[in-house]
Design an enzyme around this catalytic site. Sequence first.
Site, PDB file in Angstrom:
ATOM      1  N   PHE A  56       0.844  -1.194   0.000  1.00 24.92           N
ATOM      2  CA  PHE A  56       0.000   0.000   0.000  1.00 24.92           C
ATOM      3  C   PHE A  56       0.877   1.241   0.000  1.00 24.92           C
ATOM      4  O   PHE A  56       1.788   1.371   0.828  1.00 24.92           O
ATOM      5  CB  PHE A  56      -0.913   0.019   1.226  1.00 24.92           C
ATOM      6  CG  PHE A  56      -1.703   1.292   1.357  1.00 24.92           C
ATOM      7  CD1 PHE A  56      -2.841   1.486   0.588  1.00 24.92           C
ATOM      8  CD2 PHE A  56      -1.306   2.297   2.230  1.00 24.92           C
ATOM      9  CE1 PHE A  56      -3.575   2.661   0.698  1.00 24.92           C
ATOM     10  CE2 PHE A  56      -2.031   3.467   2.336  1.00 24.92           C
ATOM     11  CZ  PHE A  56      -3.160   3.650   1.570  1.00 24.92           C
ATOM     12  N   ASP A 160       2.353   0.979 -20.424  1.00 17.55           N
ATOM     13  CA  ASP A 160       1.031   1.617 -20.499  1.00 17.55           C
ATOM     14  C   ASP A 160       1.067   2.900 -19.668  1.00 17.55           C
ATOM     15  O   ASP A 160       0.250   3.107 -18.774  1.00 17.55           O
ATOM     16  CB  ASP A 160      -0.037   0.651 -19.971  1.00 17.55           C
ATOM     17  CG  ASP A 160      -1.454   1.135 -20.272  1.00 17.55           C
ATOM     18  OD1 ASP A 160      -1.620   2.032 -21.119  1.00 17.55           O
ATOM     19  OD2 ASP A 160      -2.401   0.604 -19.655  1.00 17.55           O
TER      20      ASP A 160
END
Length: 256
Positions: A56, A160
């Site tokens: 996280f 991407d």
Amino acid sequence: MTRFSKWLWIRSIGPSMFEGEALGLGAMYETKSIRIPKPFKVGPLPLGGSYVIMEFIEFGSSRGDQSVLGKKLAEMHKAGKSTKGYGFDVNNTIGSTPQINTWTADWIEFYAEHRLGYQLKLAREQYNDSTIYEKGQRLMKNLGPLFENVVVEPCLLHGDLWSGNISSDKNGEPVILDPACYYGHNEADFGMSWCAGFGGSFYNSYFEVMPKQPGFEKRRDLYMLYHYLNHYNLFGSGYRSSAMSIIDDYLRMLKA
């Protein structure tokens, strides 16, 4: 002791998509260059779908300093090399489109066949678009002049890199995520620049680490073409004109 928070993503998709993403995150993380959420575990769910657990990272309020992003991305490209050629150990996805990563010794062959060629075939199958397919095939066979006097090394690419996949942590350090990784020409990571917001400070910092090669400006649209074709295949005809314009421009330039 180092403590990690874990971020759980769950999607109603097969595990192969997340496996490719996790391998890409891991490869980028191992370069020890730009901030990446470290992947921990990926797998299928009992009732369908799949999951990936990763570190996280608390995001900040902006996408961070463009000059730092350029420097860090260049450091990743410089550190992440392959001795196998161009490709990746698994196929993955670009959006929801399969991305073929079969190892190939020659960059022009890899980009022509597994990037442009695959997207052109999809366009022909989905839309019966023989015009873009046939012109695209002509372009694929005439890419050589765009790479004269260029040394192409297989660099680890995010694959991407658009604004939605770029952020910063709470300290302002750039973070990139949701990759479609493979090893390819470093310039190919600028292919989504039309919706990534890269500015002059980004490129200046990048080229301080990875020097600009001859003909860079002539190849920029070539790498955008892959993503315009993919958007055409994913989202429809609104992107066709951009892809077709790039193909026509190159065919005129190359007299192909």
